[in-house]
Scaffold this active site. Sequence first.
Site, PDB file in Angstrom:
ATOM      1  CE  LYS A   1      39.210  39.014  43.125  1.00 12.86           C
ATOM      2  NZ  LYS A   1      39.044  40.182  42.604  1.00 12.86           N
TER       3      LYS A   1
HETATM    4  N1  GLU Z   1      35.718  40.820  41.240  1.00  5.97           N
HETATM    5  C1  GLU Z   1      35.534  42.128  40.617  1.00  5.97           C
HETATM    6  C2  GLU Z   1      36.854  42.891  40.672  1.00  5.97           C
HETATM    7  O1  GLU Z   1      37.945  42.312  40.643  1.00  5.97           O
HETATM    8  C3  GLU Z   1      34.312  42.807  41.407  1.00  5.97           C
HETATM    9  C4  GLU Z   1      34.691  42.986  42.880  1.00  5.97           C
HETATM   10  C5  GLU Z   1      33.281  43.675  43.567  1.00  5.97           C
HETATM   11  O2  GLU Z   1      32.503  43.975  42.900  1.00  5.97           O
HETATM   12  O3  GLU Z   1      33.650  43.846  44.989  1.00  5.97           O
HETATM   13  O4  GLU Z   1      36.810  43.934  40.856  1.00  5.97           O
END
Ligand code: GLU
Length: 419
Positions: free
Chosen positions: A109
């Site tokens: 993240k």
């Molecule tokens: N931000 C989204 C999540 O928390 C998507 C992450 C992604 O598609 O890599 O799952």
Amino acid sequence: MSASKRRYSASDVALAQFERAVAHMDLDPDLVAYLREPRRELIVHFPVYLDNGHMRMFTGYRVHHSTVRGPTKGGIRYHPDVNLDEVRALAMWMTWKNALMNLPYGGAKGGVAVDPRQLSRNELRRLTRRFASEISLLISPEGDIPAPDVGTNPQVMAWIMDTYSVARGYATPAVVTGKPLSIGGSEGRTEATGIGVTITAMAMMNKFGMKPENTRVAVQGFGNVGSVAARKMWEEGCKVVAVSDVNGGIYNENGLNISNLLEHVARTGTVVDYPDADPISNRETLTAPCDVLIPAALEGQIDDTVAPDIQARIIAEGANGPCTLEGEQILLERGVEFVPDILCNAGGVLVSYFEWVQSLQSFFWSEDEILARLRRLMIEAFEQVWDASRQQEIDMRTAAYTIAIQRVVDAIEARGIYP
Ligand code: GLU
């Protein structure tokens, strides 16, 4: 001191959820210690020129929790409260989410502490390009693939893709997902998270014989996840009685017409002042009389001060980590059922995976194909978690974690520890 007065730490929640699942597994304690730690964490401080000619410093993060099952995958968040503790928790949640969905990914993240609504489009572009270049130490199509999260969108992904591509001298669409269609994005990606929330919430309702026409739904958050989930639940025939966004909430016991509400939001930018409803607070959205509650805003929203007043029978977690440990405990003791975040909101990363595969192959699938695959894989994962939860008599989150953790452990054992 009540839990709500203690400093909230998303990492404490993530680690406690992990330990709770580990207690139901037979794991080598050394591996448990390994899995508690992120693999690597990058903190960057970088300057951006504002439109007024002054320069401002910003702080951003990219955390890789696990790189064992494949390249790391996870979104980038722009929000004033972004900090290392939060990004670390979100990265760990991505590891479990990706493993639960059986995607060939680790977990990551990123984020920047910034309120994107305070920036002009040009400022946002400069900030994004500089941040993309700062984290280009880590991101790549083979190594780490960002996507949108709270406060970011396809345009931000396009700028990241462009910045990375310009440095290399050729277009590299597979470095991000959640891109616009014009540069190799995927059909269905924007709506995927909200659709997945609806698929899993409906699957849970089905387990308890709850019919859509008799089901009242409340949705906290009306962004990319909450607004799509509200629309899909409404299209499925549920009565969406309450919704909220950062500005406030609205309630109509007979159900809101979500199509009209979406038009209102497109016009005014908020759900507030929608004519056919009564104004309510954010807290009242969570405690509204309803059967299914969909928290689709930020983490830590459902704490011990609000949990006793929640009326829903099912909580479908559109957001990552919407409950504090104490809030969740109160609800579990009352027999409330959860569709846990790592299952409920996994539709986003699932279609991100489809997008990445399409970008790598330069070969594109139809929307029907994507939505059919999304549905099939969400239902498969839901049924696995449901079966594990009923067979072992554990809550749905703990069940989801045990499946996910076991997959990561199997991969560690197969690869071995270097050297
Ligand atoms: N931000 C989204 C999540 O928390 C998507 C992450 C992604 O598609 O890599 O799952």
